[in-house]
Design a protein around this motif. Structure first.
Motif, PDB file in Angstrom:
ATOM      1  N   MET A  48     -21.413 -22.183 -34.801  1.00  0.00           N
ATOM      2  CA  MET A  48     -20.882 -21.969 -36.145  1.00  0.00           C
ATOM      3  C   MET A  48     -19.634 -22.790 -36.376  1.00  0.00           C
ATOM      4  N   ARG A  56     -19.876 -12.612 -32.327  1.00  0.00           N
ATOM      5  CA  ARG A  56     -20.829 -12.688 -31.233  1.00  0.00           C
ATOM      6  C   ARG A  56     -20.410 -13.750 -30.236  1.00  0.00           C
ATOM      7  N   GLY A  57     -20.908 -13.699 -29.057  1.00  0.00           N
ATOM      8  CA  GLY A  57     -20.529 -14.670 -28.043  1.00  0.00           C
ATOM      9  C   GLY A  57     -21.559 -15.773 -27.974  1.00  0.00           C
ATOM     10  N   HIS A  58     -21.102 -17.000 -27.956  1.00  0.00           N
ATOM     11  CA  HIS A  58     -22.013 -18.127 -27.845  1.00  0.00           C
ATOM     12  C   HIS A  58     -21.652 -18.937 -26.627  1.00  0.00           C
ATOM     13  N   ASN A  59     -22.602 -19.625 -26.076  1.00  0.00           N
ATOM     14  CA  ASN A  59     -22.296 -20.522 -24.972  1.00  0.00           C
ATOM     15  C   ASN A  59     -22.591 -21.922 -25.427  1.00  0.00           C
TER      16      ASN A  59
END
Lengths: 205, 351
Positions: B262, B208-211
């Motif tokens: 993470m 998933r993409g996190h900022n």
């Protein structure tokens, strides 16, 4: 390292495609504006709410985000449209911030179930858990177990280093004692021999 | 009539031979073509690859062709230069000495090569668009259009080969770096935590993409993970020119999404684990030192026992001495008495 504000919003209506998206609704709010002067506190609170709404609007569902705003870092976590934000300074570790947000969200869902989805107007009553969380979690060790463990381990390591230094000193002293005791035993042996010699010498008299 | 070749053909043959002897003779060719047009001679002899020009519609076709050829020749030259840089990078990456790690140059070279490849991508795409527009204009013969499409396909193939080589070099570089780190860990006692980071980071990127705006990692790591995931995706789709502009967008996205929540958590866990290892080391050292010092204490004890025995023996000797000396007087008195008795007897005998 301080936490300035914790805000929970309902960002169900915010979607980037609709231009007239409703702003996120504030569900719970705890701010610590004691640092500002008395007359600036109200403005600071408004500012915090406004920034909270903007950031919650821009955080997509299921994502975490950190934004730097002037001297504050705003961390936001949007979980199933329930968005939690934290305003803190730069020294607060980011991971602990997100752990704090997780915990707040869990508590809120435990306390209020799903009733917040229908709320359309900003909640005005403070939620006591949030206010005490704000004071309790100024120190990141409280909320983040990993941080606390790391800190305890570091202290233990320092203590162990001091112990090893003491042990080295003890070793040096023991060495010293060994030397002295061996000298002493040699001297006593000489003494014994001398006594025996004078004893034997005197028999003629 | 001198044999005139396309600048492109000459460049291709020279670059295949490994030399960069590039001579752009398109200008001469254009002049020769115009002179030919004026004198209207029989068809000039041209090599089979350059059978594109027909005698009519020279002007527009010639200018289009020369533009096309110029760009194609420039792209070919740049591809050749990029492959040379790739060879240099491969040599740098193969150097496996633990102490002299040229990671700065490698990273610089990597970024330069990446920029070149992206520029080449866009140039080839433009060239293909130009070729298509020329084909659709309809004032080129069938052979010239087929030639231009052939040239474009050739350039695309070479670019793809170069990018595949680049990806291989980067994977080899990351493997070597892992080996370095293992060796370094064996020889030094401090635990290094970023040995598995390039591969850890790929997982959250994929899931998933996190900022997150925490501190960025070493750029070459991000570069390698970027390009390796990029090229994995590229080789899975068919190598058409449509994937090439997407690479730039994906690159920017992933550079922004590098450090996720993470990652920090896993790093913290690794840190805790390494601290605990260090603590265990410290405890074992403590135990060995204490046992060694216990030995010292035993020696001291022995020495003191010896001293005690010696002093006691000496004391008994002295006591004996004392007793003998004190008893000697008694003996002397007795001897004196015996002597006196003898004297008396001697006196009695004489007198």
């Amino acid at each position: 390292m301080r936490v300035t504000a914790l805000v929970i919003l309902n960002s169900a209506a915010s979607s980037s495609s609709s231009p007239e998206a409703a702003d996120p609704v504030v569900l719970a709010n705890a701010t610590d504006v004691s640092r500002f002067g008395y007359f600036q506190r109200f403005a600071a609170r408004e500012f915090i709410l406004f920034v909270a709404r903007t950031v919650a609007n821009r955080t997509p569902a299921g994502q975490r985000q950190s934004v730097q705003h002037e001297e504050y870092k705003v961390h936001s976590y949007n979980r199933h449209d329930l968005c939690a934000l934290a305003f803190m300074d730069d020294h607060y570790p980011v991971r602990s911030a997100f752990a704090l947000l997780n915990q707040i969200l869990d508590e809120y869902q435990k306390a209020f179930g799903e009733s917040w989805r229908g709320v359309k107007v900003d909640a005005t009553q403070p939620w006591p858990y949030l206010t005490e969380a704000l004071t309790k979690f100024q120190d990141p060790a409280e909320v983040d177990k990993l941080f606390k463990i790391q800190r305890d381990l570091d202290e233990t390591k320092i203590i162990l280093h001091k112990t090893i230094e003491n042990l080295l000193d003890r070793g040096v002293k023991l060495d010293d004692l060994v030397e002295k005791s061996s000298d002493l035993s040699a001297a006593s042996q000489m003494f014994y021999k001398q006594a025996k010699k004078t004893n034997q010498c005197c028999t003629m008299l | 009539m001198c044999k005139v070749r396309f600048g492109v053909v000459e460049l291709e043959m020279s670059s295949r031979a490994g030399k960069s002897t590039y001579r752009d003779r398109t200008q001469e060719f254009v002049k020769a073509v115009e002179s030919l047009k004026k004198t209207a001679p029989p068809a000039p002899e041209v090599p089979s690859l350059s059978d594109a020009l027909s005698l009519d519609s020279y002007n527009s076709a010639a200018s289009n062709q020369s533009e096309f050829n110029k760009r194609a020749s420039r792209i070919g030259l740049e591809i050749h230069q990029a492959s040379q840089k790739l060879a240099k990078l491969a040599k740098l990456a193969k150097r496996t000495s633990v102490f002299d790690d040229p990671s700065v140059e490698i990273q610089q070279l990597t970024t330069v090569i990446k920029q070149d490849i992206t520029a080449l991508n866009s140039a080839v795409v433009d060239l293909q668009l130009l070729c298509n527009s020329q084909n659709e204009n309809g004032n080129m013969s069938r052979d010239s259009s087929s030639h231009s499409t052939n040239v474009v396909d050739n350039l695309k193939n070479r670019l793809m080969k170069a990018t595949k080589e680049f990806k291989d070099i980067l994977t080899m570089r990351t493997e070597n770096f892992k080996v370095h780190e293992n060796r370094r860990q064996m020889f030094s006692s401090s635990a290094s935590e970023d040995s598995s980071n390039p591969f850890l980071r790929q997982r959250p990127l994929a899931s998933r993409g996190h900022n997150d705006s925490s501190a960025p990692p070493a750029p070459w790591e991000s570069g390698s993970s970027n390009s390796s995931t990029l090229f994995l995706r590229r080789t899975s789709t068919d190598p058409s020119s449509s994937t090439k502009p997407l690479i730039q967008q994906q690159q920017q996205q992933m550079a922004a999404v590098q450090d996720s929540y993470m990652n920090t958590r896993s790093e913290a866990l690794h840190g805790v684990e390494s601290t605990i290892h260090e603590l265990s080391n410290i405890f074992t050292q403590l135990a060995t030192m204490v046992s060694q010092q216990g030995e010292l204490a035993l020696r001291i004890d022995e020495n003191m026992d010896d001293t005690l025995a010696n002093v006691e023996g000496a004391q008994s000797q002295l006591l004996k001495n004392l007793s003998r000396i004190s008893s000697n007087r008694w003996l002397m008195i007795k001897i004196f008495f015996v002597l006196l008795v003898f004297l008396m007897i001697f006196l009695f005998f004489v007198a």
